[in-house]
Scaffold this active site. Structure first.
Site, mmCIF file in Angstrom:
data_model
loop_
_atom_site.group_PDB
_atom_site.id
_atom_site.type_symbol
_atom_site.label_atom_id
_atom_site.label_comp_id
_atom_site.label_asym_id
_atom_site.label_seq_id
_atom_site.Cartn_x
_atom_site.Cartn_y
_atom_site.Cartn_z
ATOM 1 N N GLU A 1 79.802 -25.385 40.636
ATOM 2 C CA GLU A 1 81.158 -25.676 40.155
ATOM 3 C C GLU A 1 81.168 -26.854 39.189
ATOM 4 O OE1 GLU A 1 83.554 -23.575 40.232
ATOM 5 O OE2 GLU A 1 84.989 -24.460 41.643
ATOM 6 N N THR B 1 91.227 -25.092 32.149
ATOM 7 C CA THR B 1 91.312 -25.922 33.355
ATOM 8 C C THR B 1 91.385 -27.400 33.008
ATOM 9 O OG1 THR B 1 90.008 -24.289 34.532
ATOM 10 C CG2 THR B 1 90.195 -26.431 35.558
#
Lengths: 309, 309
Positions: A131, A184
């Protein structure tokens, strides 16, 4: 076993009131990965299907292969060779935890292929490392629920403290992904660094109410608690027709509706499958009324996490 | 029945991470009230025992009588006459919900004396009205648990949404009241109106963890979650030896320790009675080391709320 194929679920992070601390997994969509043992040490991306060529093929830059490499290094098995085929089965940058699902699928598959040297809970840091490459920070609110299944609280990062919360058997999730893109990093950038004490108190009340509602279970309490006074008012401006789609969900019986992760996908929680289907259709219609097409997914909360196919 | 005597429990508001939303009741201490029916309509304070003359005797200014008056007006029984004797059995302005206990005892006693025209849950707004007089605002995080017993979440005020949370059978509370005074209004005044998003997230994680820990039950999770990064760092400076007393509690096996309400009392939660006693002695010793005397109370979480004596 010299080859394995694994599914890992998509996830909804934040879940209205729980910015950066709540996430849950769904049965649909999710990613698949195929790992094949090779005599040549190292991790190689052989193919990625379904990403329209947008994800990096270099093993050192891809979320799934980085998670696997970090794992192999930790268990001191750099002698292992793995060929990776990634089957992306959900939109990228959609707020559905796409990179988390790939990282979780990869590290779970590698651990199974090697005879499960580590218990599943111990795989979390490696998926988080994947991630970090995708999002710039090692968040656990997507990889946590994708790996463990169910509804998860990330109580703390230092030390990492991830708690699994029981959810009602019949809780259904509707996901709608409008065909627009939200970065994001942009979604995080527009957030304010300060929150009023009043809003903090309101949000804490909803956080407590949602956990109590899920564990009791009490659908009305879940519904009353699915309210976000901190993040949604800011981020929703990045999603055209957000208010209309949310209202359509509530008008059609959703317990609550908000942004999935950092968007642009939206989620709704519902008491049953039929309501969830109806909610999805109404939300899609709201987007379509301004010319935005979308995909809708309806499933139960995924309780299992990744599974071998 | 023309006379009734009722006990209502003291309460710990905030409970570390849950500023303005969490509260729980204890078996000891608490207040007692005696109501006697009179032929003369209206509510009169006949006597207050144990307040050293500090509480107002006028019915229109006293927390307990105001709560009763508000209740009688609501049920349309202004014909009723009630003589009130209040037995204060805990320190005033101590952070133990003294005014809340008096208001709850009063309104509960009146409702019982009149044959219970309202269910107990419906009495909350009248007790809150008593709190408004004592504290300047109609908070529910003390009257809620004092009236309902147990651990309570005040999820919302508009509309009022108070949720009762199950607690482990063997959870014990230590209360230590150092003989110093903190004004509730000062304690509120020094708080900042803004909280960093980072601290908000940390606090939400602990709020979620504490609810999950209590409901599971999971003592270790309760312990990890009894952390306040927003209020305690500011308010604890008003309590001399706070850090030493807290450390003494933790060193002696407390699950967690923080300020009770707006202080100066401190609470600790413990796994059993013996630990709770030991924790109380150690905290008292910490205060005594700088010449501050204190009272300590040890009891289980009160699950019943007010009771007729």
């Amino acid at each position: 076993m010299d080859s394995i194929r694994v599914f890992a679920p998509a996830t909804v992070a934040n879940v209205a009131c729980g910015f950066d601390i709540f996430g849950f997994a769904v049965d649909n969509p999710g990613d698949q990965i195929t790992l094949t043992a090779s005599d040549e040490p190292g991790v190689r991306i052989i193919d990625i299907i379904g990403d329209e060529g947008r994800l990096p093929r270099e093993a050192g830059r891809n979320t799934a292969s980085i998670a696997i490499q970090t794992y192999l290094k930790q268990i001191n098995r750099l002698d292992v060779g793995l060929d990776v085929i990634l089957h992306k089965q959900m939109p990228l940058g959609s707020g559905l935890g796409s990179s988390a699902a790939s990282a979780v699928a990869g590290v779970f598959a590698a651990n199974e292929l090697l005879g499960r040297p580590l218990p599943i809970m111990k795989l979390l840091p490696f998926a988080m490392e994947g991630e970090r490459i995708a999002c710039g920070s090692a968040h656990a609110d997507n990889v946590g629920p994708s790996l463990l299944g169910g509804f998860v609280v990330v109580r703390s990062y230092q030390p990492l403290d991830v708690i699994r919360i029981d959810t009602p058997a019949n809780l259904f999730c509707t996901l709608v992904h409008p065909d627009i893109e939200v970065n994001t990093k942009d979604a995080r950038f527009i957030l304010k660094n300060e929150v009023s004490l009043k809003n903090t108190i309101t949000q804490m009340g909803n956080v407590a109410g949602l956990i109590a509602g899920l564990m009791t279970p009490d659908y009305d309490l879940i519904s009353r608690s699915l309210v976000d006074v901190i993040i949604e008012p800011v981020r929703s401006i990045l999603i055209p027709e957000f208010n209309e789609a949310k209202q359509a969900a509530l008008d059609n019986g959703a317990l609550g509706c908000s942004i999935s992760g950092s968007g642009p996908s939206m989620f709704a929680l519902c008491r049953d499958a039929q309501t969830a289907e109806q909610v999805g259709a109404a939300m899609q219609q709201a987007f379509l009324s301004v010319g935005i097409t979308s995909e809708a997914y309806v499933s139960q909360i995924n309780k299992q996490g990744p599974k071998i196919l």
